[in-house]
Design an enzyme around this catalytic site. Structure first.
Site, PDB file in Angstrom:
ATOM      1  N   LYS A 115      47.614  65.020  34.454  1.00  0.00           N
ATOM      2  CA  LYS A 115      47.332  63.593  34.652  1.00  0.00           C
ATOM      3  C   LYS A 115      48.597  62.935  35.179  1.00  0.00           C
ATOM      4  O   LYS A 115      49.673  63.040  34.572  1.00  0.00           O
ATOM      5  CB  LYS A 115      46.969  62.984  33.301  1.00  0.00           C
ATOM      6  CG  LYS A 115      45.697  62.191  33.287  1.00  0.00           C
ATOM      7  CD  LYS A 115      45.411  61.766  31.872  1.00  0.00           C
ATOM      8  CE  LYS A 115      44.415  60.668  31.817  1.00  0.00           C
ATOM      9  NZ  LYS A 115      44.268  60.139  30.476  1.00  0.00           N
TER      10      LYS A 115
HETATM   11  C1  E4P Z   1      41.533  58.369  29.632  1.00  0.00           C
HETATM   12  O1  E4P Z   1      41.788  59.180  30.477  1.00  0.00           O
HETATM   13  C2  E4P Z   1      42.213  57.065  29.514  1.00  0.00           C
HETATM   14  O2  E4P Z   1      43.575  57.249  29.274  1.00  0.00           O
HETATM   15  C3  E4P Z   1      41.563  56.277  28.402  1.00  0.00           C
HETATM   16  O3  E4P Z   1      40.154  56.307  28.621  1.00  0.00           O
HETATM   17  C4  E4P Z   1      42.084  54.859  28.275  1.00  0.00           C
HETATM   18  O4  E4P Z   1      41.291  54.178  27.337  1.00  0.00           O
HETATM   19  P1  E4P Z   1      41.738  52.787  26.668  1.00  0.00           P
HETATM   20  O5  E4P Z   1      41.783  51.748  27.738  1.00  0.00           O
HETATM   21  O6  E4P Z   1      40.684  52.511  25.644  1.00  0.00           O
HETATM   22  O7  E4P Z   1      43.098  53.029  26.065  1.00  0.00           O
END
Ligand code: E4P
Length: 216
Positions: free
Chosen positions: A83
């Site tokens: 990522k």
């Molecule tokens: C996933 O890849 C993201 O980091 C995550 O869905 C972010 O979610 P949030 O906005 O609830 O922290």
């Protein structure tokens, strides 16, 4: 539509994996913090538990350091998706990593322009954050629809991974638009099963069945 679990908690992942409905897992530094676990150890355990893509995020901001971290993460297993943030350095790393056959999830996407850049950089997944968009009074789902349109116009193979999912209707709306993947906290995936008429129907069938006095 693929379902990913947005968590770094092993027990939650194990429970969802047992349903046969889990296609992958996403983590981020905040979820690692919440798990209270060592990053590399927990990612290794998740990657062994779930055969599908497991996203592990680099924390460096510059290209060289991102590539160093990515090298450590991708050695964990062939199902690791690195990522990277949607920054110039992140997209440069995306191009380099996907060029070497590594899956890349470009995260923190908040505009169609950014999603277009990620697709051009060869991203495996683009992660638009619908919940955080809604939080600041922008329409998160309108962004998903825009990205779907743009990717289809050019046949970009980048998969739209709807992230920052806050409730079951985000999942339904993303599916209507034709998003490829959604990642949600396990609690929301469990909520998808729920309907009061299903619960009432199961209870009344059970009551009538017991009244027959029969057994299967
Ligand atoms: C996933 O890849 C993201 O980091 C995550 O869905 C972010 O979610 P949030 O906005 O609830 O922290």
């Amino acid at each position: 539509m693929k379902f990913f679990a947005d968590t770094a908690k092993i027990e939650e992942i194990r429970e969802l994996a047992a349903t046969g409905l889990l296609d992958g897992v996403t983590t981020n530094p905040s979820l690692i913090h919440k798990s209270g676990r060592n990053f590399l150890e927990v990612v290794q355990e998740i990657a062994q538990l779930v055969p599908g893509p497991v996203s592990a995020e680099v924390v460096a901001l510059d290209f060289d350091e991102m590539m160093r971290e990515a090298e450590i993460l991708r050695r964990i297993g062939g199902n690791i998706a690195i990522k990277v943030p949607l920054t110039p350095a992140g997209l440069k790393a995306c191009k380099a990593l996907t060029g070497e056959g590594t899956m890349v999830n470009v995260t923190l996407c908040f505009s169609a322009a950014q999603a277009l850049l990620a697709a051009k950089a060869g991203a495996t997944f683009i992660s638009p954050f619908v919940g955080r968009h809604d939080d600041v009074a922008f329409d998160g789902m309108a962004l998903i629809a825009d990205i779907r349109l743009i990717y289809d116009n050019y046949d970009f193979p980048t998969e739209i991974l709807v992230a920052s999912v806050r409730h079951p209707m985000h999942v339904v709306e993303a599916a209507r638009i034709g998003a490829d993947v959604m990642t949600a906290p396990p609690k929301i995936i469990h909520q998808l099963f729920k309907h009061p008429l299903t619960d009432a129907g199961v209870a009344s069938f059970l009551k009538d069945w017991q009244a027959t006095g029969q057994k299967i």
